[in-house]
Design a protein around this motif. Structure first.
Motif, PDB file in Angstrom:
ATOM      1  N   LYS B 270      31.380  26.471  32.514  1.00 45.95           N
ATOM      2  CA  LYS B 270      31.259  25.925  33.461  1.00 45.95           C
ATOM      3  C   LYS B 270      32.203  25.485  34.669  1.00 45.95           C
ATOM      4  O   LYS B 270      32.585  25.540  35.194  1.00 45.95           O
ATOM      5  N   VAL B 274      35.561  26.541  35.936  1.00 51.55           N
ATOM      6  CA  VAL B 274      35.795  26.008  37.251  1.00 51.55           C
ATOM      7  C   VAL B 274      36.634  25.205  37.625  1.00 51.55           C
ATOM      8  O   VAL B 274      37.656  26.032  38.532  1.00 51.55           O
ATOM      9  N   ILE B 277      39.889  27.021  36.385  1.00 52.91           N
ATOM     10  CA  ILE B 277      40.437  28.104  37.257  1.00 52.91           C
ATOM     11  C   ILE B 277      41.130  28.196  38.841  1.00 52.91           C
ATOM     12  O   ILE B 277      41.839  28.393  38.899  1.00 52.91           O
ATOM     13  N   LYS B 278      40.317  27.029  39.492  1.00 61.14           N
ATOM     14  CA  LYS B 278      40.687  26.565  40.660  1.00 61.14           C
ATOM     15  C   LYS B 278      42.302  25.946  40.410  1.00 61.14           C
ATOM     16  O   LYS B 278      43.528  26.564  41.477  1.00 61.14           O
ATOM     17  N   VAL B 304      40.234  33.563  32.180  1.00 65.12           N
ATOM     18  CA  VAL B 304      38.557  35.294  32.453  1.00 65.12           C
ATOM     19  C   VAL B 304      38.241  35.471  31.319  1.00 65.12           C
ATOM     20  O   VAL B 304      36.651  35.426  31.148  1.00 65.12           O
ATOM     21  N   PHE B 310      30.486  32.907  30.737  1.00 62.43           N
ATOM     22  CA  PHE B 310      30.814  33.235  31.859  1.00 62.43           C
ATOM     23  C   PHE B 310      30.353  34.008  33.199  1.00 62.43           C
ATOM     24  O   PHE B 310      29.910  34.137  33.345  1.00 62.43           O
ATOM     25  N   HIS B 314      27.721  34.884  36.359  1.00 61.19           N
ATOM     26  CA  HIS B 314      28.332  35.084  37.198  1.00 61.19           C
ATOM     27  C   HIS B 314      28.554  36.566  38.090  1.00 61.19           C
ATOM     28  O   HIS B 314      29.512  36.474  37.915  1.00 61.19           O
ATOM     29  N   LYS B 316      29.147  37.854  41.079  1.00 60.71           N
ATOM     30  CA  LYS B 316      30.060  37.944  42.064  1.00 60.71           C
ATOM     31  C   LYS B 316      31.617  37.173  41.558  1.00 60.71           C
ATOM     32  O   LYS B 316      32.471  38.325  42.115  1.00 60.71           O
ATOM     33  N   PHE B 317      31.324  36.362  40.609  1.00 69.14           N
ATOM     34  CA  PHE B 317      33.027  36.223  40.435  1.00 69.14           C
ATOM     35  C   PHE B 317      33.246  37.496  39.200  1.00 69.14           C
ATOM     36  O   PHE B 317      34.538  37.761  39.369  1.00 69.14           O
TER      37      PHE B 317
END
Lengths: 372, 827
Positions: B270, B274, B277-278, B304, B310, B314, B316-317
């Motif tokens: 995770k 993150v 992806i950022k 993704v 993952f 999550h 919301k993601f």
């Protein structure tokens, strides 16, 4: 999980780079862009600039429409579009004003797909223009597929927004079938919304009729011309063997806020509508037809009208425009810094409400301030 | 012996040959107890290495050298790679424990790392194989040490062997990450009907390369998770700051990142994801121009999509990603829409259940919102993309367990295509000529395709939608089929290539596909029989018979086999009319030669197989003349050189024999056909173009002989009734048969063979062996190559190996691509 990732993902991740494109959530309703990219105020500036530009620069469209009608690919200097997306907006001015004409030699050539991106696309209505009531028209758009319709050489063709072939059929438009074909220069180019179940093209705009381009005429004239010509052309609005799809012009209404006035926006929105409504399109009266996105054509969903324009929308009208809570607008909390953690919860509540469109403009601004 | 050959190594002219020779020697496996040879190997290794260092200093940039080198030098590198890999794989065990040799070993590995960087596929493959086995070996030695809490483990805690390889492996990681192969290949093709279809290639060289690279990298990640992450992050920063930025590099890196999904500990994964992806989002914002942005965007979406675990954790993601995909479905830049649809279906399959549940902070399940907006979402998509989209949404609906809710979802889901369908049907009922309009036909094809995709995904509950359109659909089928038939009879076969007629055929094919698809997924055979079969029999089968051959769809036959497979014995009563409609006319088409109508051919015999399997009783009722035809067609089938047709034919035959052997009417059957069949069987067995099905031949013959031997056939088989028993008669008959065909064989040989046929018929492998020996005897005379007689064994061996491997792999987290792994979301 850290919300800043979501935030970045939803807010800034794009290929096209149009912040106000209607395929993305409306900025007001997703409350995202305000932090870094104001977006507000900027739309109106672009409108002013485009109107000025329109006045100063008139192109010869005769050749242009011929190429579209014939469907031939051509090469063009890197035009405004690339510049807009590649270089910052301030730069666009001199580049496109100095224009393709002057620096011709230095510009890169680019192949133009004859059908791709030929339609004028709207932006979200973000800043309400000061002259909204006087200088703008509203069109109610039915649900359907946006397409470019070309009648030429005894046949009529329809292409999607991205230039994919949809259909080929006869029509009574000038040049669209054997009966209406008089000269090879009698072509028509229309901007339509295709409603397949009823086999109807709702004509949104007119670019060329009978070989005469009207790109550089203002919207007011184009709408008038469209109605006149369709009315003159017998049978084009009816289904027939020779005209399997009906062509019906979409009406334009003034943007008056008084529901008492016949044909005003306020009045239209106070009654039910005969077709399933996708949304409302607003045109500036003197906007020319410009391919690509234009800030002079702006878009709202019916349920946003009351919040953004302050004009009430009747339940009957909303029923025709299936109320979708906009899944495209995920309510998201902005990243919470430790200091504002306590406020975090309140904001969340606010935003959930906002997404359902219940908040007034002033309150939106307030939230904006607290979170920035 | 080899010490001599070593002297040639430094002579350029001989070095290639010498190395090859050494490789052969290195490949010799010895038992570890045999110290004498072990010593020799060690000596050889040290000698080669000393020589090598003189010829090729350790600091050489082999990649550059290779690029600029001559053929001969390039070969040298390849041979060197081969030698090192072979030697280390077999004999590294001998070197490792000797502290004085460790340095040499590391040098050898260093060479190998350098060679791995060479830009040549074959050489890379050689190295890859070794790295793979090394990494797997090290992992298996101590499988779980790194997955407990990798961050706490200091390097000292690594087991000694890993300690030894530590630095090398880190370099190997870097090589793997910077050379990652392309994970999937999409082929855009245009079908006969002029439609664009995208196909995913499953088994190409590049994909196999990807698979083994992924495997290696996953092992390597298990061995040292932190190092993998460091390398990847480092590489990523270089993309962002521009020093290594290029489309190819970015793609490679992202494929590598996507490949290790599941290999890390969930929390680490995770955190890593993150960051990745950022960074990539930042990169996307930074880059100018749609081309660049589109490449970064599709890489983000690829990564993704590779991490369903993952996404599931999550919500919301996940929702944000899906909304972003919807946004991309409107993007006009080339390829973005395809990318969005492909990612969407990938995610839908892996996270389906999350879309039908009400998630935290949500008012309704997300599927509802999608359905509310489906029109707006798909409005800019092309037909094939719309189909993909519908399939994806179908998977979500399939995950809804509450059937009432599910039905409502299906209704909403299909309302868009149904609207258009209804309006077409409405017009057609007024005026049938509507169905001769190209545009309408295309629409119908499109709608039916959407239905097929939806049915594939939704499964049995799709009955709701199918029932809604079924009768109209069958009627449209009938009308179109008549149109085609008359068009063909007027203007000949070529007319089927015309857009309108081709469009009509598409509609027909899709109709059949839809029915087949649903029937194969349905869980209620009674419903199929009572509600779906009658209209089908009437319209589609009747139509099939009436049509001209060119207008008959082979799919009709496969639809029937699917139905029979599903209904099993319940279909007995329906078989006679089915056979009536399909049997003779199809047989006519396929019996003229061995090539025409290949699809009809396979489907026809497959249908016979289904019927024999499930509705044997129905076959008994067929009149003798027709039954004769049936038998002839089976014989005809297994004589095909098209391997699949022949195989089906053999299967049918075996089934028939088995069924008849337990049936009273069997006697009559055997009397009529046994001798005949036996003769045909021998003719295919001895035909070299049929060797691939030897096992099946053996099984059938063994069965036939056992029938005779055990006196299962009560009536005499011989017509002249001279022989005392059937067994004796058959013995004589076969011997005679062979004698006439192969006069060069001696009587003793023949006698032994025939005797064997009787003795061994209870043991199929032995029987096959016996048969094969006989075939070799024949071959010896004709001088043929007997190698291919063993083909099947080899194939079976390979299959078994692959199966074992998969079993092993399932136990290693992350080694199977998340999209190939069966899991709870996919049942």
């Amino acid at each position: 999980m850290d919300d800043s990732l979501l935030y970045q993902f939803q807010g800034f991740f794009s290929v096209g780079g149009d912040v106000n494109a209607p395929t993305r959530p409306h900025p007001t309703f997703s409350s995202l862009y305000k932090h870094k990219r104001a977006g507000y105020g900027e739309q109106e500036t672009r409108r002013r600039r485009l109107l000025d530009e329109q006045r100063s620069r008139r192109r010869d469209h005769a050749d242009y429409v011929r190429k579209i009608a014939e469907g031939e690919e051509w090469e063009e200097e890197m035009g405004e579009e690339e510049l807009e997306e590649d270089i910052d907006p301030d730069h666009v001015d001199d580049a496109s004003a100095a224009g393709a004409d002057v620096k011709e030699g230095e510009k890169k050539k680019r192949r133009v797909h004859p059908y791709r991106n030929q339609l004028m696309m709207s932006e979200w209505l973000v800043d309400v223009p000061p002259d909204f009531t006087d200088n703008w028209f509203m069109t109610v758009c039915p649900v359907g597929k946006r397409c470019l319709v070309i009648a030429n050489k005894r046949t009529t063709l329809a292409y999607s927004r991205i230039g994919a072939f949809i259909n080929c059929f006869p029509s009574l438009l000038p040049g669209g079938c054997r009966r209406t074909f008089y000269s090879p220069r009698d072509y028509c180019i229309l901007d339509c919304i295709l409603h397949s179940p009823s086999r109807t093209f709702f004509v949104l705009d007119l670019m060329c009729w009978g070989g005469h381009p009207v790109y550089d005429s203002d919207r007011e004239f184009r709408a008038f011309w469209l109605h006149t010509k369709i009315a003159e052309t017998k049978g084009v609005g009816e289904h027939a063997k020779i005209n399997p799809y009906a062509f019906k012009p979409l009406d334009s209404f003034s943007c008056g806020r008084d529901p008492g006035v016949e044909g005003s926006m306020a009045q239209v929105l106070s009654k039910s509508w005969p077709l399933e409504v996708d949304g409302l399109l607003f045109f500036h009266k003197s906007s020319h037809y410009k391919r690509g996105t234009s800030p002079l054509a702006v878009w709202l969903k019916a349920h946003m009208v009351s919040d953004i324009l302050g004009v009430p929308v009747a339940e009957e009208f909303l029923e025709c425009a299936p109320r979708m809570s906009d899944p495209l607008a995920t309510p998201l909390e902005p990243p919470i810094t430790p200091a504002s953690e306590k406020r975090g919860k309140e904001e969340e509540d606010c935003e959930t409400e906002m997404a359902s469109g219940a908040l007034m403009d002033s309150q939106v601004k307030e939230v904006d301030m607290t979170s920035s | 012996v080899y010490i001599v050959s070593l002297q040639f190594l430094n002579v350029p002219a001989f070095r290639n040959v010498t190395l090859k020779c050494l490789t052969e020697v290195a490949g010799i496996q010895t038992s570890s107890t045999n110290t004498q040879y072990s010593e020799q190997f060690v000596v050889m290794f040290t000698l080669v290495m000393t020589q090598l260092k003189q010829m090729l200093p350790l600091a050489t940039n082999i990649r550059e050298a290779f690029k600029n080198g001559q053929d001969d030098e390039q070969n040298f590198i390849q041979n060197l790679a081969l030698f090192l890999c072979t030697f280390l794989k077999e004999h590294a065990v001998l070197i490792e424990p000797k502290p004085e040799l460790q340095n040499t070993l590391l040098e050898a590995l260093h060479y190998l790392v350098l060679i791995s960087e060479v830009d040549e596929k074959e050489i890379f493959k050689i190295c890859l194989e070794y790295w793979n086995s090394l990494a797997a070996d090290l992992y298996r030695e101590n499988p779980f040490s790194s997955s407990h809490s990798p961050m706490l483990l200091s390097q000292q805690n690594f087991p000694p062997r890993r300690q030894l390889y530590l630095t090398v492996l880190s370099k190997v990681r870097l090589v793997m990450i910077s050379r990652m192969a392309k994970p999937e290949e999409v082929l855009v093709i245009e079908t006969d009907q002029g439609e664009v279809v995208r196909e995913f290639m499953k088994d190409t060289d590049a994909i196999n390369m990807y698979k083994s690279m992924r495997e290696t990298l996953v092992y390597l990640t298990h061995l040292d998770y932190a190092d993998t992450e460091n390398i990847m992050t480092e590489k990523l920063y270089k993309q962002v700051d521009g020093t290594e930025w290029s489309w190819k590099n970015l793609n490679t890196l992202c494929w590598a990142i996507g490949s290790i999904s599941g290999a890390m500990h969930e929390d680490d994964e995770k955190r890593f994801l993150v960051t990745v992806i950022k960074e990539l989002l930042g990169l996307c914002e930074l880059k100018r121009g749609k081309d660049n942005k589109a490449i970064v965007a599709s890489n983000i979406m690829y990564i993704v999509g590779q991490y369903p675990r993952f996404l599931r954790a999550h919500w919301k993601f996940l929702k944000t990603v899906v909304n972003k995909l919807f946004e991309f479905m409107h993007e006009t830049h080339d390829g973005v829409q395809d990318m969005a649809c492909d990612t969407f279906i990938k995610i839908a399959q892996k996270c389906r259940r999350h879309f039908v549940q009400v998630q935290q902070l949500e008012v309704m399940p997300f599927i509802e919102e999608i359905l509310n907006h489906i029109r707006a979402i798909v409005c800019d998509l092309q037909p094939h993309q719309v189909h993909t989209f519908y399939e994806a949404v179908g998977y979500m609906i399939q995950a809804q367990m509450d059937s009432v809710v599910q039905e409502r979802l299906i209704e909403k889901y299909m309302s868009l295509p149904n609207d258009i369908w209804d309006s077409v049907i409405q017009r057609a009922t007024v005026d049938l000529t509507v169905l001769q309009d190209l545009d309408t036909i295309k629409q119908l094809g499109h709608i039916l395709k959407t239905n097929v995709k939806a049915c594939v995904a939704v499964g049995h509950p799709f009955v709701l939608q199918l029932g809604r359109i079924y009768l109209d659909m069958v009627n449209v089928y009938k009308v179109l089929s008549e149109n085609i038939s008359s068009a063909v009879s007027v203007s000949g076969e070529l007319v089927t290539k015309q857009p309108l007629i081709a469009g009509m055929r598409t509609v027909k094919k899709e109709t059949l596909k839809l029915i087949t698809c649903w029937v194969s997924k349905s869980q209620d055979p009674v419903m199929v029989r009572e509600h779906f079969l009658p209209p089908l029999l009437d319209a589609i089968l009747g139509d099939y018979r009436r049509n001209v051959p060119e207008a008959r769809e082979p799919e009709v036959l496969s639809t029937v086999s699917t139905i029979v497979d599903k209904l099993e014995a319940q279909a007995v009563d329906d078989i006679p009319p089915i056979m009536d409609a399909l049997f003779e006319c199809t047989l006519e088409m396929v019996s003229k030669n061995l090539e025409d109508f290949p699809e009809h051919r396979t489907n026809f015999f497959r249908m016979l197989q289904s019927v024999t399997q499930h509705c044997f009783a129905a076959l008994m009722k067929i009149p003798p003349a027709q039954f004769k035809l049936l038998m002839d067609s089976i014989v005809w089938a297994f004589k095909h050189t098209m391997r699949n047709v022949a195989e089906i034919g053999l299967n049918v035959l075996l089934l028939l024999l088995q069924k008849f052997s337990v049936d009273q009417v069997g006697t009559q059957f055997f009397q009529t056909y046994f001798i005949d069949l036996m003769q045909h069987m021998f003719s295919v067995v001895t035909d070299s173009s049929h060797t691939a099905s030897l096992t099946m031949h053996a099984t059938i013959l063994a069965f036939m002989f056992s029938l005779v031997e055990e006196d299962k056939i009560t009536a005499p088989l011989s017509t002249t009734a001279q022989a005392s028993s059937n067994a004796v008669y058959i013995q004589q008959y076969v011997a005679e048969l062979i004698n006439t065909a192969y006069p060069h064989l001696q009587d003793a040989q023949v006698k032994m063979f025939v005797g064997g046929l009787f003795h061994l018929n209870n043991n199929i492998p032995a029987f096959k062996e016996h048969l094969r020996d006989f075939l070799v005897q024949i071959k010896e005379y004709s001088g043929g190559n007997s190698e291919d007689l063993f083909l099947e064994e080899r194939e079976a061996q390979l299959k078994q190996a692959a199966k074992d491997k998969r079993q092993q792999q399932l136990a290693v987290p992350g080694i199977i691509n998340p999209h190939d792994r069966p899991d709870e979301m996919q049942e």
